[in-house]
Design an enzyme around this catalytic site. Structure first.
Site, short mmCIF file in Angstrom:
data_model
loop_
_atom_site.label_atom_id
_atom_site.label_comp_id
_atom_site.label_asym_id
_atom_site.label_seq_id
_atom_site.Cartn_x
_atom_site.Cartn_y
_atom_site.Cartn_z
N ASP A 87 -42.59 103.52 11.50
CA ASP A 87 -41.66 102.93 10.53
C ASP A 87 -40.54 103.71 10.53
O ASP A 87 -40.47 104.86 9.87
CB ASP A 87 -42.18 102.85 9.02
N ASP A 98 -34.13 99.05 8.41
CA ASP A 98 -35.52 99.50 7.99
C ASP A 98 -36.47 98.52 9.10
O ASP A 98 -36.38 97.43 8.78
CB ASP A 98 -35.81 99.22 6.67
N HIS A 160 -38.20 93.88 0.90
CA HIS A 160 -37.28 94.57 0.00
C HIS A 160 -35.94 94.02 0.37
O HIS A 160 -35.71 93.97 1.56
CB HIS A 160 -37.66 95.75 -0.49
N HIS A 168 -34.36 100.02 -1.57
CA HIS A 168 -35.26 99.15 -2.09
C HIS A 168 -34.37 98.70 -3.29
O HIS A 168 -34.34 99.14 -4.23
CB HIS A 168 -36.66 99.77 -2.60
N GLU A 193 -41.72 93.01 5.56
CA GLU A 193 -42.61 94.14 6.37
C GLU A 193 -44.09 93.91 5.75
O GLU A 193 -44.64 94.33 4.62
CB GLU A 193 -42.32 95.41 5.90
N GLU A 276 -42.09 95.11 10.67
CA GLU A 276 -41.20 94.88 9.90
C GLU A 276 -39.78 94.76 10.76
O GLU A 276 -39.42 95.57 11.70
CB GLU A 276 -41.04 96.44 9.13
CO CO Z 1 -39.14 98.71 4.15
#
Ligand code: CO
Length: 293
Positions: A87, A98, A160, A168, A193, A276
């Site tokens: 990640d 992200d 998010h 976030h 995600e 994600e």
């Molecule tokens: Co994330």
């Protein structure tokens, strides 16, 4: 927050670097390599390409769902059969991307169903993105895709929205239905995600890990803290990024200014896979910023 059109190239560049770093991490996750080496390679790639890591590379393994990053002296080796979540976050002047993928160390196929469930979950969510869509429509699609593989989404980990320097932001994108009454807006940046598990479908806090973040501006009393805040703002960071023992000690003394993240562990000790992407919401669809083609 809606990203102005003239800032979109910066978000796209950050996303491309994050996606390339993610793929590098996947390719390096081989038996005998340490997670510390993999994390340093990922973060080094991001820096060499002119961006900064938006958070320490998260390399959570097996029943760890999220928030594991290696300490500076973590030499434990990956083993064949480990299920590793890679990640990765990168940012350019606060334009954050992200993205995550899951890999089975050693290239076996024992976790194929879990890995596919996470990938199909993220694709199902992405397929519903457009301006004005109810977030719950994405959540329903994600939950159904994971359910079709006989697995559960983790209900208490969510996607998010992202804003400049804020990983976030205001809206959560749940991986199970019935948890959001919000809608997506044109021009929003959203991380989707899903986490798929063969366990209980929720997480609990494990040990406190190596990821910290400033709760707020620490003020000007301590020049070292002020320079650290100028570098990281309120984005997550880790002791591996500091030079020398003196700075690591300063970080320990600054604890009251910092939030420390626990490692999230699957409550039923099930295995966890994650996928994600960061996307841009468009009037009639979506641009997947972290997809490499
Ligand atoms: Co994330």
């Amino acid at each position: 927050m809606t990203v102005p059109a003239n800032e979109l190239p910066r978000w796209r560049r950050a996303a491309r670097i994050a996606a390339e770093a993610r793929e590098l991490g996947v390719s390096l996750a081989t038996p005998g390599r340490s997670r510390r080496e993999v994390a340093e390679e990922i973060e080094g790639y991001i820096r060499r390409h002119g961006a900064e890591p938006a958070f320490p590379a998260n390399l959570s393994r097996n029943e760890e769902a999220a928030h594991y990053t290696p300490s500076p002296d973590d030499e434990a080796k990956l083993e064949a059969g480990d299920l590793l979540k890679v990640d990765v976050g990168a940012h350019l002047d606060g334009a954050v991307a992200d993205t995550a993928a899951t890999v089975e160390v050693g290239g076996g196929r024992r976790h194929e169903n879990l890995m596919r469930a996470a990938r199909e979950g993220v694709e199902a969510g992405i397929a519903h993105v457009r301006a004005g869509v109810a977030v719950n429509e994405l959540s329903l699609a994600i939950e159904a895709a994971i359910g079709r593989r006989g697995l559960k989404p983790i209900r208490d980990l969510t996607g998010h929205t992202i804003e400049t320097y804020v990983l976030h932001a205001g809206k959560s994108i749940p991986n199970a239905s019935g948890l959001s009454g919000e809608r997506l807006d044109d021009g929003e940046i959203v991380a989707i995600e899903p986490f798929a598990t063969n366990g209980a479908g929720s997480i609990e806090n494990g040990v406190f890990g190596n990821i910290v973040r400033f709760r707020a501006d620490p003020g000007t009393e301590d020049p070292w803290l002020q320079s650290a805040f100028a570098r990281f703002r309120t984005l997550p960071f880790t002791a591996r990024w500091l030079d020398g023992d003196a700075d690591k000690e300063r970080l320990r003394r600054a604890r009251r200014h910092l939030q420390t993240y626990p490692v999230f562990v699957e409550r039923g000790r099930g295995l966890v896979a994650q996928a994600e992407h960061t996307v841009l919401v468009r009037p009639n669809g979506v641009e997947v910023l972290t997809r490499l083609d």
